[in-house]
Write a protein that holds these residues in place. Sequence first.
Motif, mmCIF file in Angstrom:
data_model
loop_
_atom_site.group_PDB
_atom_site.id
_atom_site.type_symbol
_atom_site.label_atom_id
_atom_site.label_comp_id
_atom_site.label_asym_id
_atom_site.label_seq_id
_atom_site.Cartn_x
_atom_site.Cartn_y
_atom_site.Cartn_z
ATOM 1 N N ILE A 238 0.876 -1.181 0.000
ATOM 2 C CA ILE A 238 0.000 0.000 0.000
ATOM 3 C C ILE A 238 0.903 1.219 0.000
ATOM 4 C CG2 ILE A 238 -1.819 1.190 1.255
ATOM 5 C CD1 ILE A 238 -2.408 -1.569 2.573
ATOM 6 N N MET A 239 0.885 1.957 -1.089
ATOM 7 C CA MET A 239 1.778 3.110 -1.226
ATOM 8 C C MET A 239 0.950 4.379 -1.317
ATOM 9 S SD MET A 239 4.784 3.732 -4.003
ATOM 10 C CE MET A 239 5.682 2.238 -3.652
ATOM 11 N N ARG A 240 1.472 5.471 -0.747
ATOM 12 C CA ARG A 240 0.733 6.736 -0.779
ATOM 13 C C ARG A 240 1.652 7.844 -1.250
ATOM 14 N NH1 ARG A 240 -1.229 3.996 3.815
ATOM 15 N NH2 ARG A 240 -3.475 3.748 3.615
ATOM 16 N N ILE A 241 1.078 8.771 -2.033
ATOM 17 C CA ILE A 241 1.843 9.966 -2.385
ATOM 18 C C ILE A 241 1.037 11.184 -1.972
ATOM 19 C CG2 ILE A 241 3.179 8.948 -4.263
ATOM 20 C CD1 ILE A 241 1.208 10.212 -6.209
ATOM 21 N N ARG A 242 1.753 12.300 -1.846
ATOM 22 C CA ARG A 242 1.105 13.496 -1.304
ATOM 23 C C ARG A 242 0.394 14.319 -2.372
ATOM 24 N NH1 ARG A 242 5.287 12.971 2.634
ATOM 25 N NH2 ARG A 242 6.891 13.511 1.113
ATOM 26 N N GLU A 243 0.927 14.315 -3.581
ATOM 27 C CA GLU A 243 0.348 15.195 -4.584
ATOM 28 C C GLU A 243 0.210 14.466 -5.905
ATOM 29 O OE1 GLU A 243 -0.981 18.248 -4.208
ATOM 30 O OE2 GLU A 243 -1.543 17.925 -6.303
ATOM 31 N N PRO A 244 -0.922 14.129 -6.444
ATOM 32 C CA PRO A 244 -2.239 14.280 -5.847
ATOM 33 C C PRO A 244 -2.439 13.280 -4.709
ATOM 34 C CG PRO A 244 -2.359 13.781 -8.213
ATOM 35 C CD PRO A 244 -0.967 13.524 -7.776
ATOM 36 N N ARG A 245 -3.181 13.627 -3.736
ATOM 37 C CA ARG A 245 -3.294 12.786 -2.546
ATOM 38 C C ARG A 245 -4.057 11.510 -2.883
ATOM 39 N NH1 ARG A 245 -4.882 12.480 2.877
ATOM 40 N NH2 ARG A 245 -6.959 13.288 2.536
ATOM 41 N N THR A 246 -3.292 10.432 -3.044
ATOM 42 C CA THR A 246 -3.897 9.174 -3.469
ATOM 43 C C THR A 246 -3.222 8.008 -2.772
ATOM 44 O OG1 THR A 246 -2.349 9.198 -5.297
ATOM 45 C CG2 THR A 246 -4.591 9.904 -5.794
ATOM 46 N N THR A 247 -3.836 6.847 -2.912
ATOM 47 C CA THR A 247 -3.296 5.601 -2.369
ATOM 48 C C THR A 247 -3.263 4.580 -3.484
ATOM 49 O OG1 THR A 247 -4.364 6.115 -0.273
ATOM 50 C CG2 THR A 247 -3.631 3.856 -0.588
ATOM 51 N N ALA A 248 -2.234 3.762 -3.508
ATOM 52 C CA ALA A 248 -2.155 2.737 -4.555
ATOM 53 C C ALA A 248 -1.917 1.381 -3.919
ATOM 54 C CB ALA A 248 -1.036 3.049 -5.539
ATOM 55 N N LEU A 249 -2.518 0.359 -4.527
ATOM 56 C CA LEU A 249 -2.259 -1.025 -4.129
ATOM 57 C C LEU A 249 -1.423 -1.627 -5.242
ATOM 58 C CD1 LEU A 249 -5.872 -2.044 -3.115
ATOM 59 C CD2 LEU A 249 -4.050 -1.382 -1.585
ATOM 60 N N ILE A 250 -0.222 -2.054 -4.913
ATOM 61 C CA ILE A 250 0.681 -2.588 -5.933
ATOM 62 C C ILE A 250 0.857 -4.069 -5.680
ATOM 63 C CG2 ILE A 250 2.933 -2.340 -7.027
ATOM 64 C CD1 ILE A 250 3.044 0.478 -5.856
ATOM 65 N N PHE A 251 0.515 -4.881 -6.679
ATOM 66 C CA PHE A 251 0.554 -6.324 -6.526
ATOM 67 C C PHE A 251 1.805 -6.882 -7.167
ATOM 68 C CE2 PHE A 251 -3.631 -7.049 -4.774
ATOM 69 C CZ PHE A 251 -4.276 -5.865 -5.070
ATOM 70 N N SER A 252 2.188 -8.069 -6.757
ATOM 71 C CA SER A 252 3.436 -8.651 -7.254
ATOM 72 C C SER A 252 3.342 -9.000 -8.727
ATOM 73 C CB SER A 252 3.803 -9.898 -6.444
ATOM 74 O OG SER A 252 2.715 -10.790 -6.447
ATOM 75 N N SER A 253 2.136 -9.141 -9.256
ATOM 76 C CA SER A 253 2.008 -9.443 -10.671
ATOM 77 C C SER A 253 2.329 -8.232 -11.544
ATOM 78 C CB SER A 253 0.581 -9.875 -10.973
ATOM 79 O OG SER A 253 -0.298 -8.823 -10.631
ATOM 80 N N GLY A 254 2.419 -7.058 -10.912
ATOM 81 C CA GLY A 254 2.673 -5.858 -11.696
ATOM 82 C C GLY A 254 1.442 -5.030 -11.920
ATOM 83 N N LYS A 255 0.293 -5.484 -11.426
ATOM 84 C CA LYS A 255 -0.935 -4.707 -11.570
ATOM 85 C C LYS A 255 -1.044 -3.734 -10.398
ATOM 86 C CE LYS A 255 -2.752 -7.077 -15.095
ATOM 87 N NZ LYS A 255 -3.267 -8.428 -14.944
ATOM 88 N N MET A 256 -1.663 -2.622 -10.661
ATOM 89 C CA MET A 256 -1.752 -1.585 -9.630
ATOM 90 C C MET A 256 -3.145 -0.954 -9.649
ATOM 91 S SD MET A 256 0.708 1.660 -9.076
ATOM 92 C CE MET A 256 0.135 2.705 -10.366
ATOM 93 N N VAL A 257 -3.666 -0.641 -8.460
ATOM 94 C CA VAL A 257 -4.953 0.042 -8.329
ATOM 95 C C VAL A 257 -4.679 1.380 -7.670
ATOM 96 C CG1 VAL A 257 -7.245 -0.049 -7.296
ATOM 97 C CG2 VAL A 257 -6.116 -2.156 -7.982
ATOM 98 N N CYS A 258 -5.192 2.458 -8.249
ATOM 99 C CA CYS A 258 -4.946 3.796 -7.701
ATOM 100 C C CYS A 258 -6.282 4.399 -7.270
ATOM 101 C CB CYS A 258 -4.290 4.658 -8.773
ATOM 102 S SG CYS A 258 -4.142 6.382 -8.296
ATOM 103 N N THR A 259 -6.388 4.821 -6.001
ATOM 104 C CA THR A 259 -7.656 5.369 -5.501
ATOM 105 C C THR A 259 -7.422 6.715 -4.838
ATOM 106 O OG1 THR A 259 -7.385 4.376 -3.333
ATOM 107 C CG2 THR A 259 -8.520 3.068 -4.968
#
Lengths: 375, 379
Positions: A238-259
């Motif tokens: 579970i990774m987060r960045i400040r700008e834009p304020r979002t959260t990402a789920l990064i899976f080992s398969s290389g797929k990513m979900v950004c919310t």
Amino acid sequence: MASAPRPERVPRLLAGCLPLTRPTPTVGLVSMEQEETYLELYLDQCAAQDDLAPPRSPLFNPVAPYGMYILNASNLDTALNSNPEVKEASGDFSSVDLSFLPDEVTQENKDQPVISSRHETEENSESQSPQSRLPSLSEQDIGLGLNSSSLSNSHSQLHPGDTDSVQPSPEKPNSDSLSLASITPMTPMTPVSECCGIVPQLQNIVSTVNLACKLDLKKIALHAKNAEYNPKRFAAVIMRIREPRTTALIFSSGKMVCTGAKSEEQSRLAARKYARVVQKLGFPARFLDFKIQNMVGSCDVRFPIRLEGLVLTHQQFSSYEPELFPGLIYRMVKPRIVLLIFVSGKVVLTGAKERSEIYEAFENIYPILKGFKKA
Amino acid sequence: MPGRGRCPDCGSTELVEDSHYSQSQLVCSDCGCVVTEGVLTTTFSDEGNLREVTYSRSTGENEQVSRSQQRGLRRVRDLCRVLQLPPTFEDTAVAYYQQAYRHSGIRAARLQKKEVLVGCCVLITCRQHNWPLTMGAICTLLYADLDVFSSIYMQIVKLLGLDVPSLCLAELVKTYCSSFKLFQASPSVPAKYVEDKEKMLSRTLQLVELANETWLVTGRHPLPVITAATFLAWQSLQPADRLSCSLARFCKLANVDLPYPASSRLQELLAVLLRMAEQLAWLRVLRLDRRSVVKHIGDLLQHRHSLVRLAFRDGTAEVETRGKEPPRICPAPPVSTVTGDENISDSEIEQYLRTPQEVRDFQRAQAARQAATSVPNPP
């Protein structure tokens, strides 16, 4: 309010071409069939004489500011039909042959005169029997009723001083808008709505992207400050960045979900930033198949809503269980959006893949909600 | 039929070919004598051509009632009897359970889900007959969580495509009020607290209707509103003696659980009554507060329709003007200038990465923590 028809607002075109037996008409004595007849004949005349701009302008005056009508062709029809003075003459046209007109046109026009004559009957205390069923018709169709109420409101607003001064001005723009309206598609790109300009605000966008390489989640969690990884709880970083304020789920398969983004562009930018972080950690990350999966919007209609009534009339779409959840869950079919409607008037719209779906869903629900507003 | 022969008993020629449990027979239509019988079984050679059919491909699954389904149907009937529902409800609930069981998703569900499904079927039956059964009551009986119950309930309503009417408030008031143990004197209930059932029911019903009209019921759980209304009705029937009793004490001596939101519903209901009292001239001069208005609830309820109209016609207007901003224009949404394709600077990304030194420190800290947790308790 009494509406003595003003002679100057009679379209000169009509006056010239169609024989009027009574110069001062008593509005309300004309049957529905005759109203359709007028409309069709008038439209024929318009089509035949495209260059005659002035006769059209009186038609645009009494209705809402023409800016609202630029993109919506259906409003154009309403505007043409709403002039009460069109239905002046008596039954000289019952013998007119309408067989060349397609069925849809006559069908539409059956509805349109209902709208206009509704505010006529409001203004006139007496109404004949053919028109007595019109108010009930328009009351059943809340959408059209809304249209008419907005029309009659603007009608009364523009009446006082404006008829003469406004007449000559919108000539050119009107002819332009007319032609524009005839060729542009029906759905407006800007979310300008007839319902007092309430625009749903986007609150959350969920998107997915494929980084197209296998990832070592332990290494990512070790080298990135903004990452958390608890394999026993969830198999993704579970990774987060400040700008834009979002959260990402990064899976080992290389797929990513950004919310968490508030717009489609922000979601795309955020996803690119996550991909960059993964790249900097030494993985050959790419940015493939970026897709917006879900969009959530919310807005406030600013009046309380009788949820019990709504669930009774729209039973096949609504689910309201106050013992479980305080809001009503409305599953709209077209567009396929789920709305959460609360008694305070707040509405949450979710399940959209496109921004326009959210706006369209709100346009559809607003007239329904207005029907359940209790003063 | 001609040419087929004659019946040996009566000699008639009216012989009919009929099948008796799939065995074809030639029967005399006059006396019923069986003339010839068809073959009952296949021959050995025929049977040799038959193939095995697995149980899942046969119709056995549909025809047999599985043990878990039998158990579920028994539970449905037991639940209906425990709740003392009319006998017709039992059949409807059983039918719903069977209907649900035909779906493979339900057949393969966990036992816990099947247990809760029993409750859902009974609840749907009660709702359709306007029998006031709350979900809370069913969950207590089933020892189930309300969240689990709610998910299965929503799923089954969607799956079976059912039209479930809302909870009937009037009926719920009647059953809930009747459960209050206030209608007879007892060691815990002093004489001045005992109340006539009919009077209390009618007044509670009026108060609940008032709450419904004034937006206190929509979107909220119905039960706390009824608790608050019952309390107010009881107090107002003998205010001199009962004003000193609190809501919690009232529920305790009536032997009813006090739902948590009931106290806020009570305050809201009192606020509504105060606003109505403002419209009555002889009450306005008394300058009522939340305690003294209870004495006049009887009068207020008598004129409630006109009072509500007066109080809230002005009231909602003032709420609206307060709520609107003076220029009635909606604020424009914040225009974001993000295009999604901007350049991403290296420094921005670097801020999220650990330096090698930090990585080493972090690894050392992690190892230390692992060692600490794996060491058993010191002796």
